[in-house]
Design a protein around this motif. Structure first.
Motif, PDB file in Angstrom:
ATOM      1  N   VAL A   1       0.969  -1.156  -0.077  1.00 44.85           N
ATOM      2  CA  VAL A   1       0.032  -0.076   0.201  1.00 44.85           C
ATOM      3  C   VAL A   1       0.827   1.113  -0.043  1.00 44.85           C
ATOM      4  CG1 VAL A   1      -1.532   1.498   1.267  1.00 44.85           C
ATOM      5  CG2 VAL A   1      -1.736  -1.333   1.144  1.00 44.85           C
ATOM      6  N   LEU A   2       0.844   1.811  -1.135  1.00 44.34           N
ATOM      7  CA  LEU A   2       1.687   3.241  -1.113  1.00 44.34           C
ATOM      8  C   LEU A   2       0.601   4.164  -0.872  1.00 44.34           C
ATOM      9  CD1 LEU A   2       3.753   2.331  -4.516  1.00 44.34           C
ATOM     10  CD2 LEU A   2       4.662   2.596  -2.360  1.00 44.34           C
ATOM     11  N   MET A   3       1.552   4.997   0.091  1.00 47.05           N
ATOM     12  CA  MET A   3       0.808   6.470   0.420  1.00 47.05           C
ATOM     13  C   MET A   3       1.378   7.401  -0.521  1.00 47.05           C
ATOM     14  SD  MET A   3      -0.993   5.028   2.978  1.00 47.05           S
ATOM     15  CE  MET A   3      -1.619   6.111   3.927  1.00 47.05           C
ATOM     16  N   ALA A   4       0.684   8.031  -1.306  1.00 49.08           N
ATOM     17  CA  ALA A   4       0.830   9.127  -2.382  1.00 49.08           C
ATOM     18  C   ALA A   4       0.043  10.349  -2.286  1.00 49.08           C
ATOM     19  CB  ALA A   4       0.907   8.391  -3.646  1.00 49.08           C
ATOM     20  N   GLY A   5      -0.478  10.908  -1.254  1.00 53.35           N
ATOM     21  CA  GLY A   5      -1.462  11.729  -1.081  1.00 53.35           C
ATOM     22  C   GLY A   5      -0.797  13.181  -0.608  1.00 53.35           C
ATOM     23  N   GLY A   6       0.322  13.125  -0.079  1.00 53.09           N
ATOM     24  CA  GLY A   6       0.943  14.203   0.595  1.00 53.09           C
ATOM     25  C   GLY A   6       1.640  15.328  -0.379  1.00 53.09           C
ATOM     26  N   SER A   7       2.021  16.420   0.421  1.00 51.29           N
ATOM     27  CA  SER A   7       2.732  17.536  -0.452  1.00 51.29           C
ATOM     28  C   SER A   7       3.931  17.978   0.437  1.00 51.29           C
ATOM     29  CB  SER A   7       1.726  18.726  -0.583  1.00 51.29           C
ATOM     30  OG  SER A   7       1.279  19.340   0.437  1.00 51.29           O
TER      31      SER A   7
ATOM     32  N   PHE B   1       2.344  19.488  -7.571  1.00 52.90           N
ATOM     33  CA  PHE B   1       3.113  18.341  -7.968  1.00 52.90           C
ATOM     34  C   PHE B   1       4.132  18.248  -6.839  1.00 52.90           C
ATOM     35  CE2 PHE B   1       5.977  16.277 -10.983  1.00 52.90           C
ATOM     36  CZ  PHE B   1       5.166  15.388 -11.825  1.00 52.90           C
ATOM     37  N   PRO B   2       3.912  17.371  -5.787  1.00 54.17           N
ATOM     38  CA  PRO B   2       4.740  17.101  -4.796  1.00 54.17           C
ATOM     39  C   PRO B   2       5.830  16.051  -5.168  1.00 54.17           C
ATOM     40  CG  PRO B   2       2.579  15.945  -4.304  1.00 54.17           C
ATOM     41  CD  PRO B   2       2.584  16.710  -5.639  1.00 54.17           C
ATOM     42  N   LYS B   3       6.677  16.055  -4.129  1.00 56.23           N
ATOM     43  CA  LYS B   3       8.175  15.498  -4.287  1.00 56.23           C
ATOM     44  C   LYS B   3       7.782  14.292  -4.620  1.00 56.23           C
ATOM     45  CE  LYS B   3       8.874  13.905   0.314  1.00 56.23           C
ATOM     46  NZ  LYS B   3       9.902  13.848   1.446  1.00 56.23           N
ATOM     47  N   GLN B   4       6.833  13.221  -4.274  1.00 55.74           N
ATOM     48  CA  GLN B   4       6.977  11.791  -4.655  1.00 55.74           C
ATOM     49  C   GLN B   4       6.943  11.774  -6.103  1.00 55.74           C
ATOM     50  OE1 GLN B   4       4.766  13.331  -2.759  1.00 55.74           O
ATOM     51  NE2 GLN B   4       2.517  12.550  -2.827  1.00 55.74           N
TER      52      GLN B   4
END
Length: 477
Positions: free
Chosen positions: A7-13, A25-28
């Protein structure tokens, strides 16, 4: 044996990596340490024969970026789940556990941020395998990084003992000051908290039932009422908005008594600031003078500096610099003392207070059909470069306040203007009058590039009335 579901968490900034990382367009999704983005590298690290296709937890703004980057990496998504609003990690992890439990309550779930750097994927896979047996026995496994310096920017895990293999967790420790960090490093019983967890779906659901029961009904309802949207799973908004915003550490982990720690001694970084990017680059390619400079940057008589430019048209030159970070994009430049890396977020706050668009938005705006960037903007006119992916199409739309002139510079566009459909090829142009219902498509097999000239009394992106859209967006998207 059942595969582990990543489960990849990909919602932050990540504001501490401004100006490369921004809300839009955050760092991930950026390539900060190599050719792949952090998200792609994370997805690849959690793929292979021991893993099921990944579940990605993200938000509506990033759903097409996630899908595109997975496709580019050749990785199939199990599910891309859209959270209606950011509620931190606790409800997202519970939602993932509930999804896995639908088909296999004993199925193992590995939750990981999508913006960490772990160069040795094999060593990390070995650590996961080491923790898997403990997870199958009902333990919640967290991964701790062997510290190599007295770091004050990370939380810590205190081990109950110093033996080999998975160890019981004594307690979580908040980010320490420098003196305390030095003491913990010397003690040898403290690890950095990587925020990576491995557990069975049943055990995590039981942990919420015991320690954070208020999450179960609304998260379960959001999942029960979820809708498929172009292949994305969109959680129901109304119940999700009632969920408390909280991290998994505070909601569950600090209260649970079945925690086990697996030590990971390989290279790891959460890239939580430009100092971490500098350090990671030096670990990969040591420099006698501690200079990290990319292809667009030149260092002359510098010591312990980071010089970076993400624009080929903007060259950075440092002369006689010491302990500085200089990071440039096409519309912003950061200059900071390397010891103030954690304070870069203050720049974002200051720019937001000035209502500067650079605080959160990039010049290049990514859309599901491609991207555009503004080349010139003044009173009553704007010039954009627009790139449309092969087979992609903009929505059928009209504008209340502006007309548009399109000049194709590469590829071929199929253009609808009211009742007329025209193929416009390289060096040809077409005019879209104010109020005309129009659409642009790329029928070819290569990206189509055009220059758009807008004229009118208002040129904002919200001046769009959509009639049809293959991406199911509203006028506000």
């Amino acid at each position: 044996m059942t595969k582990i579901t990543p489960v990849l968490m990909a919602g932050g900034s990540g504001t501490r990596l401004w100006p490369v990382s921004r809300k839009s367009f955050p760092k991930q999704f950026a390539a900060l340490t190599g050719d792949e983005t952090l998200f792609q590298a994370s997805a690849r690290r959690l793929s292979g024969p021991d893993f099921a296709d990944p579940v990605v937890m993200t938000n509506s703004d990033f759903r097409f970026i996630v899908a595109e980057q997975l496709e580019q990496a050749g990785i199939a998504a199990g599910r891309i789940v859209i959270e209606p609003a950011g509620r931190n990690t606790a409800p997202a992890i519970l939602a993932a556990a509930l999804m896995v439990a639908e088909t296999d309550p004993e199925g193992l779930v590995l939750v990981a941020p999508s913006d960490h750097v772990i160069p040795d994927a094999g060593a990390f896979a070995a650590a996961v395998a080491e923790g898997a047996e403990a997870a199958r026995q009902g333990r919640i496994v967290t991964f701790g990084i062997t510290p190599d310096r007295p770091e004050t920017g990370y939380g810590y895990l205190e081990l109950a003992s110093t033996g080999a293999g998975p160890q019981p967790l004594a307690r979580f420790v908040e980010k320490p000051d420098a003196e305390r960090a030095g003491q913990m490093l010397a003690a040898g019983t403290y690890l950095w908290n990587a925020g990576i967890f491995l557990f069975s779906a049943r055990v995590m659901i039981a942990a919420f039932r015991a320690h954070a029961p208020a999450y179960l009904d609304p998260v379960g309802q959001a999942l029960d009422e979820a809708k498929l949207d172009l292949g994305f799973l969109r959680l129901a908004k109304a119940p999700w908005l009632t969920v408390e915003d909280n991290s998994i550490d505070y909601a569950v982990m600090e209260k649970a008594d079945n925690l086990t720690v697996v030590r990971f001694s390989g290279r790891w970084s959460d890239l939580g600031g430009w100092d971490a990017v500098w350090r990671e680059a030096l670990d990969h390619a040591p420099s006698e003078h501690g200079v990290v400079a990319d292809a667009n940057s030149t260092a002359i008589d510098c010591q312990d500096v980071l010089l970076r430019s993400d624009s080929d048209d903007l060259k950075v030159v440092g002369i006689g610099l010491r302990d500085l970070m200089v990071v440039a994009t096409s519309d912003a430049v950061l200059v900071a003392d390397r010891g103030r890396a954690q304070d870069v977020r203050l720049a974002v706050s200051a720019l937001k207070a000035k209502r500067a668009k650079q605080a959160e938005a990039f010049p290049r705006d990514h859309r599901p059909w491609g991207w555009f960037e503004t080349l010139a903007l003044a009173d009553r006119f704007q010039v954009k470069r627009i790139v449309v992916k092969p087979g992609a199409a903009l929505s059928l739309q009209s504008h209340v306040h502006r007309s548009e002139h399109w000049i194709v510079v590469s590829g071929t566009a199929r253009v609808t203007v009211d009742d007329s459909v025209t193929l416009v090829t390289e060096n040809q142009s077409i005019y879209v009058p104010l109020g005309a219902v129009h659409r642009m498509e790329n029928p070819g097999k290569v990206p189509m590039v055009l220059i758009e000239v807008q004229t009118g009394s208002y040129l904002g992106e919200d001046d769009i009335i959509r009639y049809e859209d293959v991406y199911s967006r509203s006028s506000a998207d």
